[in-house]
Design a protein around this motif. Structure first.
Motif, PDB file in Angstrom:
ATOM      1  N   VAL A   1       0.845  -1.191   0.000  1.00 56.11           N
ATOM      2  CA  VAL A   1       0.000   0.000   0.000  1.00 56.11           C
ATOM      3  C   VAL A   1       0.882   1.243   0.000  1.00 56.11           C
ATOM      4  O   VAL A   1       1.584   1.533   0.975  1.00 56.11           O
ATOM      5  CB  VAL A   1      -0.959  -0.003   1.197  1.00 56.11           C
ATOM      6  CG1 VAL A   1      -1.813   1.270   1.182  1.00 56.11           C
ATOM      7  CG2 VAL A   1      -1.859  -1.240   1.145  1.00 56.11           C
ATOM      8  N   ALA A   2       0.851   1.976  -1.098  1.00 56.13           N
ATOM      9  CA  ALA A   2       1.575   3.237  -1.240  1.00 56.13           C
ATOM     10  C   ALA A   2       0.569   4.380  -1.083  1.00 56.13           C
ATOM     11  O   ALA A   2      -0.277   4.343  -0.200  1.00 56.13           O
ATOM     12  CB  ALA A   2       2.310   3.298  -2.573  1.00 56.13           C
ATOM     13  N   SER A   3       0.625   5.387  -1.948  1.00 55.64           N
ATOM     14  CA  SER A   3      -0.268   6.538  -1.842  1.00 55.64           C
ATOM     15  C   SER A   3      -0.066   7.433  -3.053  1.00 55.64           C
ATOM     16  O   SER A   3       1.016   7.445  -3.657  1.00 55.64           O
ATOM     17  CB  SER A   3       0.039   7.338  -0.566  1.00 55.64           C
ATOM     18  OG  SER A   3      -0.645   8.584  -0.553  1.00 55.64           O
ATOM     19  N   VAL A   4      -1.084   8.219  -3.382  1.00 54.12           N
ATOM     20  CA  VAL A   4      -0.889   9.237  -4.414  1.00 54.12           C
ATOM     21  C   VAL A   4       0.178  10.233  -3.980  1.00 54.12           C
ATOM     22  O   VAL A   4       0.824  10.863  -4.821  1.00 54.12           O
ATOM     23  CB  VAL A   4      -2.195   9.988  -4.749  1.00 54.12           C
ATOM     24  CG1 VAL A   4      -3.236   9.057  -5.326  1.00 54.12           C
ATOM     25  CG2 VAL A   4      -2.754  10.715  -3.534  1.00 54.12           C
ATOM     26  N   ALA A   5       0.390  10.363  -2.677  1.00 51.98           N
ATOM     27  CA  ALA A   5       1.454  11.247  -2.185  1.00 51.98           C
ATOM     28  C   ALA A   5       2.816  10.792  -2.677  1.00 51.98           C
ATOM     29  O   ALA A   5       3.734  11.593  -2.840  1.00 51.98           O
ATOM     30  CB  ALA A   5       1.439  11.306  -0.662  1.00 51.98           C
ATOM     31  N   GLY A   6       2.952   9.489  -2.935  1.00 54.31           N
ATOM     32  CA  GLY A   6       4.199   8.970  -3.457  1.00 54.31           C
ATOM     33  C   GLY A   6       4.413   9.306  -4.919  1.00 54.31           C
ATOM     34  O   GLY A   6       5.545   9.256  -5.415  1.00 54.31           O
ATOM     35  N   LYS A   7       3.349   9.660  -5.618  1.00 58.10           N
ATOM     36  CA  LYS A   7       3.447  10.087  -7.012  1.00 58.10           C
ATOM     37  C   LYS A   7       3.593  11.597  -7.129  1.00 58.10           C
ATOM     38  O   LYS A   7       4.356  12.099  -7.951  1.00 58.10           O
ATOM     39  CB  LYS A   7       2.200   9.645  -7.787  1.00 58.10           C
ATOM     40  CG  LYS A   7       2.069   8.155  -8.002  1.00 58.10           C
ATOM     41  CD  LYS A   7       0.833   7.858  -8.843  1.00 58.10           C
ATOM     42  CE  LYS A   7       0.748   6.393  -9.229  1.00 58.10           C
ATOM     43  NZ  LYS A   7      -0.406   6.095 -10.102  1.00 58.10           N
ATOM     44  N   GLU A   8       2.818  12.321  -6.325  1.00 55.54           N
ATOM     45  CA  GLU A   8       2.735  13.775  -6.479  1.00 55.54           C
ATOM     46  C   GLU A   8       3.503  14.547  -5.417  1.00 55.54           C
ATOM     47  O   GLU A   8       3.957  15.659  -5.667  1.00 55.54           O
ATOM     48  CB  GLU A   8       1.273  14.216  -6.454  1.00 55.54           C
ATOM     49  CG  GLU A   8       0.449  13.685  -7.611  1.00 55.54           C
ATOM     50  CD  GLU A   8      -0.921  14.334  -7.659  1.00 55.54           C
ATOM     51  OE1 GLU A   8      -1.280  15.080  -6.729  1.00 55.54           O
ATOM     52  OE2 GLU A   8      -1.630  14.098  -8.644  1.00 55.54           O
ATOM     53  N   GLY A   9       3.622  13.973  -4.225  1.00 58.67           N
ATOM     54  CA  GLY A   9       4.206  14.708  -3.103  1.00 58.67           C
ATOM     55  C   GLY A   9       3.206  15.675  -2.509  1.00 58.67           C
ATOM     56  O   GLY A   9       2.670  16.534  -3.209  1.00 58.67           O
ATOM     57  N   ASN A  10       2.925  15.527  -1.225  1.00 56.26           N
ATOM     58  CA  ASN A  10       2.043  16.459  -0.525  1.00 56.26           C
ATOM     59  C   ASN A  10       2.883  17.457   0.264  1.00 56.26           C
ATOM     60  O   ASN A  10       3.801  17.048   0.975  1.00 56.26           O
ATOM     61  CB  ASN A  10       1.105  15.729   0.431  1.00 56.26           C
ATOM     62  CG  ASN A  10      -0.046  15.052  -0.279  1.00 56.26           C
ATOM     63  OD1 ASN A  10      -0.386  15.415  -1.402  1.00 56.26           O
ATOM     64  ND2 ASN A  10      -0.646  14.058   0.368  1.00 56.26           N
ATOM     65  N   PRO A  11       2.602  18.739   0.157  1.00 55.87           N
ATOM     66  CA  PRO A  11       3.349  19.711   0.966  1.00 55.87           C
ATOM     67  C   PRO A  11       3.123  19.459   2.447  1.00 55.87           C
ATOM     68  O   PRO A  11       2.050  19.035   2.864  1.00 55.87           O
ATOM     69  CB  PRO A  11       2.768  21.062   0.526  1.00 55.87           C
ATOM     70  CG  PRO A  11       1.420  20.746  -0.027  1.00 55.87           C
ATOM     71  CD  PRO A  11       1.538  19.394  -0.640  1.00 55.87           C
TER      72      PRO A  11
ATOM     73  N   ALA B   1       7.838  10.771   0.647  1.00 54.04           N
ATOM     74  CA  ALA B   1       9.068  10.092   0.261  1.00 54.04           C
ATOM     75  C   ALA B   1       8.983   8.591   0.529  1.00 54.04           C
ATOM     76  O   ALA B   1       9.432   7.770  -0.283  1.00 54.04           O
ATOM     77  CB  ALA B   1      10.247  10.694   1.007  1.00 54.04           C
ATOM     78  N   SER B   2       8.399   8.222   1.672  1.00 54.11           N
ATOM     79  CA  SER B   2       8.297   6.801   1.998  1.00 54.11           C
ATOM     80  C   SER B   2       7.400   6.071   1.008  1.00 54.11           C
ATOM     81  O   SER B   2       7.704   4.943   0.591  1.00 54.11           O
ATOM     82  CB  SER B   2       7.775   6.618   3.425  1.00 54.11           C
ATOM     83  OG  SER B   2       6.416   7.015   3.555  1.00 54.11           O
ATOM     84  N   LYS B   3       6.310   6.710   0.611  1.00 51.22           N
ATOM     85  CA  LYS B   3       5.384   6.059  -0.318  1.00 51.22           C
ATOM     86  C   LYS B   3       5.945   6.009  -1.736  1.00 51.22           C
ATOM     87  O   LYS B   3       5.695   5.062  -2.486  1.00 51.22           O
ATOM     88  CB  LYS B   3       4.030   6.762  -0.290  1.00 51.22           C
ATOM     89  CG  LYS B   3       3.308   6.644   1.053  1.00 51.22           C
ATOM     90  CD  LYS B   3       3.069   5.197   1.453  1.00 51.22           C
ATOM     91  CE  LYS B   3       2.236   5.072   2.720  1.00 51.22           C
ATOM     92  NZ  LYS B   3       1.958   3.657   3.073  1.00 51.22           N
ATOM     93  N   ALA B   4       6.727   7.018  -2.126  1.00 51.79           N
ATOM     94  CA  ALA B   4       7.431   6.944  -3.403  1.00 51.79           C
ATOM     95  C   ALA B   4       8.403   5.773  -3.385  1.00 51.79           C
ATOM     96  O   ALA B   4       8.569   5.053  -4.376  1.00 51.79           O
ATOM     97  CB  ALA B   4       8.169   8.248  -3.673  1.00 51.79           C
TER      98      ALA B   4
END
Length: 254
Positions: free
Chosen positions: A146-156, A163-166
């Motif tokens: 399980v990753a996240s869209v944050a790993g693709k786009e980066g959330n401020p 970084a962990s999800k990327a």
């Protein structure tokens, strides 16, 4: 997802066994309920020992392990114990994770950064490292990280989490390619924010920001991501590996 979930895929996981991290609540618990309802047996792993017992009783888990996935030795021991209890390990769903601090990079606490990376990325690596040999021995496996869209786009203000999800996405792409001819398939899930206890770790402003990025205008429901995970964990997912599956309400389309 309750233990009374009525599956439209009755028997899909008959004879299959699964290890699910983060199984005490949220996505892990919902996935466990579906797999059991569809004929499978599950081992739940979680740091929350009390929540783990409650979840195990509700979903009908066959085995539980209270552990911190950032502890490699504990993961190795839990993998051996779960394999012995279940007789084999066909499926790994690595959903344990934390959000970390909500601050800019230049203010990010070092200890918190290390903790997020240890659980969200190193923990996934340890689980894959210790469970893959059991899958190879059986000639079959399905891995869902399980990753996240944050790993693709980066959330401020969520640099450690992003970084962990990327890293999880990159790890899964490497793993899937390594195992592509060996009967084991590995993919990652990239959900947008969905209703889950993990949101309690975030300030409301951060949740509102993430909701505002979703074209559907709402947070996801845990069952929506659980349904996708169960497809990824099933025999039906047979020609897609080293890839990502999106449940983001339109936020990411690649």
């Amino acid at each position: 997802m309750s233990a009374t979930y009525a599956s439209p895929y009755l028997g899909r996981f008959t004879g299959r066994t699964a290890v699910i991290t983060g199984g005490a609540s949220g996505l892990g618990r919902a996935v466990a309920a579906r797999i059991v309802a569809e004929g499978g047996r599950v081992a739940l792993w979680d740091l929350d020992a009390d929540g783990l017992k409650e979840a195990a009783a509700q979903v009908g888990a066959s085995h539980v392990e209270a552990l911190d996935v950032s502890d490699q030795a504990a993961v190795a021991a839990a993998a051996k114990a779960s394999n012995a209890a279940l007789g084999k390990i066909d499926i790994l769903v690595a959903s344990a994770g934390i959000t970390g601090a909500t601050v800019p990079v230049h203010e990010f606490p070092l200890d918190n950064w290390r903790r997020v990376i240890d659980i969200n990325l190193n923990g996934v690596f340890y689980c894959c490292r210790e469970i893959v040999p059991f899958m190879l021995a059986g000639g079959y496996g399905r891995i869902v990280n399980v990753a996240s869209v944050a790993g693709k786009e980066g959330n401020p203000n969520a640099s450690a989490y992003s970084a962990s999800k990327a890293g999880v996405i990159g790890l899964t792409k490497s793993l899937g390619k390594e195992l592509a001819t060996l009967g084991v398939i590995a993919n990652s899930l990239t959900p947008a924010t969905f209703e889950s206890p993990i949101l309690e770790q975030l300030p409301r402003s951060q949740v509102d920001y993430m909701r505002g990025k979703i074209p559907m205008g709402r947070l996801g429901e845990v069952d929506e991501s659980a349904a996708m995970v169960c497809f990824m964990a099933s025999q039906e997912c047979s020609f897609t590996t080293a890839s990502t599956f999106d449940t983001s309400g339109g936020r990411t389309t690649y």
